[in-house]
Design a protein around this motif. Structure first.
Motif, PDB file in Angstrom:
ATOM      1  N   ILE A  33     -34.735   6.177  -3.019  1.00 18.92           N
ATOM      2  CA  ILE A  33     -35.485   5.431  -4.034  1.00 18.92           C
ATOM      3  C   ILE A  33     -34.934   4.011  -4.083  1.00 18.92           C
ATOM      4  CG2 ILE A  33     -36.224   5.348  -6.443  1.00 18.92           C
ATOM      5  CD1 ILE A  33     -37.152   7.843  -4.919  1.00 18.92           C
ATOM      6  N   THR A  34     -35.817   3.039  -3.917  1.00 16.97           N
ATOM      7  CA  THR A  34     -35.354   1.640  -3.865  1.00 16.97           C
ATOM      8  C   THR A  34     -36.053   0.723  -4.850  1.00 16.97           C
ATOM      9  OG1 THR A  34     -36.953   1.187  -2.093  1.00 16.97           O
ATOM     10  CG2 THR A  34     -34.723   1.796  -1.418  1.00 16.97           C
ATOM     11  N   TYR A  35     -37.199   1.130  -5.400  1.00 19.86           N
ATOM     12  CA  TYR A  35     -38.031   0.156  -6.115  1.00 19.86           C
ATOM     13  C   TYR A  35     -37.336  -0.455  -7.327  1.00 19.86           C
ATOM     14  CZ  TYR A  35     -39.171   3.478  -9.887  1.00 19.86           C
ATOM     15  OH  TYR A  35     -39.100   4.346 -10.954  1.00 19.86           O
ATOM     16  N   TYR A  36     -36.408   0.291  -7.956  1.00 22.96           N
ATOM     17  CA  TYR A  36     -35.727  -0.262  -9.131  1.00 22.96           C
ATOM     18  C   TYR A  36     -34.322  -0.765  -8.812  1.00 22.96           C
ATOM     19  CZ  TYR A  36     -33.630   4.451  -9.429  1.00 22.96           C
ATOM     20  OH  TYR A  36     -32.972   5.628  -9.153  1.00 22.96           O
ATOM     21  N   GLY A  37     -33.973  -0.847  -7.547  1.00 26.24           N
ATOM     22  CA  GLY A  37     -32.652  -1.338  -7.158  1.00 26.24           C
ATOM     23  C   GLY A  37     -32.522  -2.841  -7.364  1.00 26.24           C
ATOM     24  N   LYS A  38     -31.392  -3.245  -7.907  1.00 27.68           N
ATOM     25  CA  LYS A  38     -31.162  -4.680  -8.148  1.00 27.68           C
ATOM     26  C   LYS A  38     -31.084  -5.444  -6.823  1.00 27.68           C
ATOM     27  CE  LYS A  38     -28.576  -3.456 -12.316  1.00 27.68           C
ATOM     28  NZ  LYS A  38     -28.406  -2.014 -12.014  1.00 27.68           N
ATOM     29  N   ASP A  39     -30.445  -4.812  -5.825  1.00 25.07           N
ATOM     30  CA  ASP A  39     -30.359  -5.467  -4.527  1.00 25.07           C
ATOM     31  C   ASP A  39     -31.696  -5.453  -3.797  1.00 25.07           C
ATOM     32  OD1 ASP A  39     -30.293  -2.718  -4.198  1.00 25.07           O
ATOM     33  OD2 ASP A  39     -29.002  -2.790  -2.435  1.00 25.07           O
TER      34      ASP A  39
END
Length: 421
Positions: free
Chosen positions: A384-390
């Protein structure tokens, strides 16, 4: 004297610019470890360095396409709380998306005028290495070495702020960027390249399949992109042969060392993944079940989903595990439906289209941006990446590359017109 004065001014300007990227490295570091307050403080340090660099002249202009993308998607996440199964979960994630979007747009203002992306790439790389050093310091070098040598996986007992997959992924991307700098730029190892050692150690301690795959695929793509930029048929033939040999060597090394104690667990995890996809029982079976559940959730509300971050709530009710679905595509479809899915991935489609259309204006930074983009889209099938800060920083990086390509095209077209006149 005038030349010396100009040189000194340039040096001061360059040093001030460096601080922007140093504080951005700090931001990416603390964003992965701490709460919102340290994150906002480091973001303000980035903006302060920009103000000093720009002599207190603030240029507020932001690419309207990027502003529109972050604005619409983050507001849609907040709005999804209106129909979400759990209002609080959705509103918390929606607010997080607004915060991340605002900080990323602030960073865009700070770096959009920079002609090169190397500073931003290094900020991403060194922040990943910073996490690796943090892991080594908290868990202890002796513990990490023991985990690596006995093929055990780092757990929350050794490091309670990050999970093993996140640690491995951050190290893998840092190593890929470092390999890019070595292959394209430096041509030789420098003192700072020794940071690859803690990066490799934490990657191995993570025993993350995605991290190993990211690193291996990233290096192969770097070699392909580097060698296929050659022009003559003879050079291309030699490059193809070289790359095939590299792939064969990597495969043979994997087969040779797969029974070694150091690589026993990661080998077992890869075999388990294959077995799970064949319908057997493996440690990836549970993740496949999560994805199947996500598809069922999507079918129940295909247009706007059940609310951002709410898929894990339903997953907890069904499976007893209150966790995300381990697939970014399915997670977005379940939580935000087709509308949210299209909103989020629309910018990736635009970037890929621009990269293809403007490929004649490519340079080495184009190559690494394209490789990182491909890696992230591929790995979205297992994380899951959509809410990652980076993740927002990566989107900014890719969009800055689009800006750079468009400027080159406009300059080339203007040059042609001026020559005609």
């Amino acid at each position: 004297k005038n030349r010396m004065k100009i040189a000194n001014n340039k040096m001061k300007t360059s040093n001030n610019k460096i601080w922007i990227y140093i504080f951005m490295t700090v931001y990416l570091y603390v964003a992965n470890l701490y709460g919102v307050i340290p994150m906002l403080v480091s973001a303000l340090l980035v903006f302060s360095a920009y103000i000093i660099y720009n002599k207190c002249i603030i240029q507020y202009s932001v690419d309207q396409r990027l502003l529109l993308y972050f604005g619409i998607f983050s507001l849609f996440c907040v709005s999804s709380s209106l129909w979400a199964n759990d209002f609080r979960v959705a509103i918390d994630m929606g607010i997080r998306m607004v915060e991340i979007s605002a900080i990323t747009l602030l960073f865009y203002i700070c770096v959009k005028s920079d002609e090169k992306l190397e500073g931003l790439l290094k900020a991403i790389m060194y922040s990943g290495y910073g996490i690796s050093i943090y892991v080594l310091a908290v868990a202890g070098w002796d513990v990490i070495v023991r985990l690596v040598m006995t093929a055990q996986r780092i757990t929350f007992h050794q490091i309670d702020t990050l999970n093993a997959n996140t640690i491995g992924a951050l190290a893998a991307y840092s190593l890929v960027i470092n390999m890019y700098l070595l292959i394209y730029k430096q041509k030789k190892i420098t003192f700072l390249d020794l940071l690859m050692i803690p990066g490799v150690m934490t990657l191995m301690a993570s025993q993350s399949r995605k991290a190993y795959a990211t690193l291996a695929l990233g290096i192969i793509l770097l070699l392909i992109m580097k060698n296929f930029s050659l022009k003559t048929k003879n050079e291309i033939f030699k490059s193809v042969f070289f790359i095939i040999m590299i792939v064969i060597v990597i495969y043979m090394a994997f087969i040779t060392f797969s029974d070694n104690a150091v690589f026993a667990l990661i080998n077992e995890r890869f075999l388990s993944l294959i077995e799970s996809f064949r319908g057997g029982k493996g440690d990836a079976t549970l993740r496949i079940d999560y994805m199947k559940l996500g598809i069922e959730i999507f079918k129940s509300s295909p247009i706007v989903g059940v609310g951002v971050d709410n898929a894990k709530v339903l997953n907890g009710a069904v499976s007893g595990h209150n966790v995300y679905l381990h697939n970014n595509y399915v997670e977005l479809l379940a939580g935000l439906g087709i509308v949210g899915f299209v909103m989020y991935y629309s910018i990736f489609g635009i970037i890929l289209y621009k990269f293809y259309k403007l490929r004649n204006y490519r340079d080495s930074e184009y190559d690494i941006c394209l490789i990182l983009l491909m890696l992230r889209l591929i790995m979205d099938f297992g994380q899951i990446t959509y809410y990652g800060k980076d993740n927002a920083i990566y989107i900014m990086l890719f969009w800055l590359m689009v800006n750079k390509l468009e400027k080159r095209r406009d300059y080339a077209e203007a040059l042609i017109i001026s020559n005609k006149d």
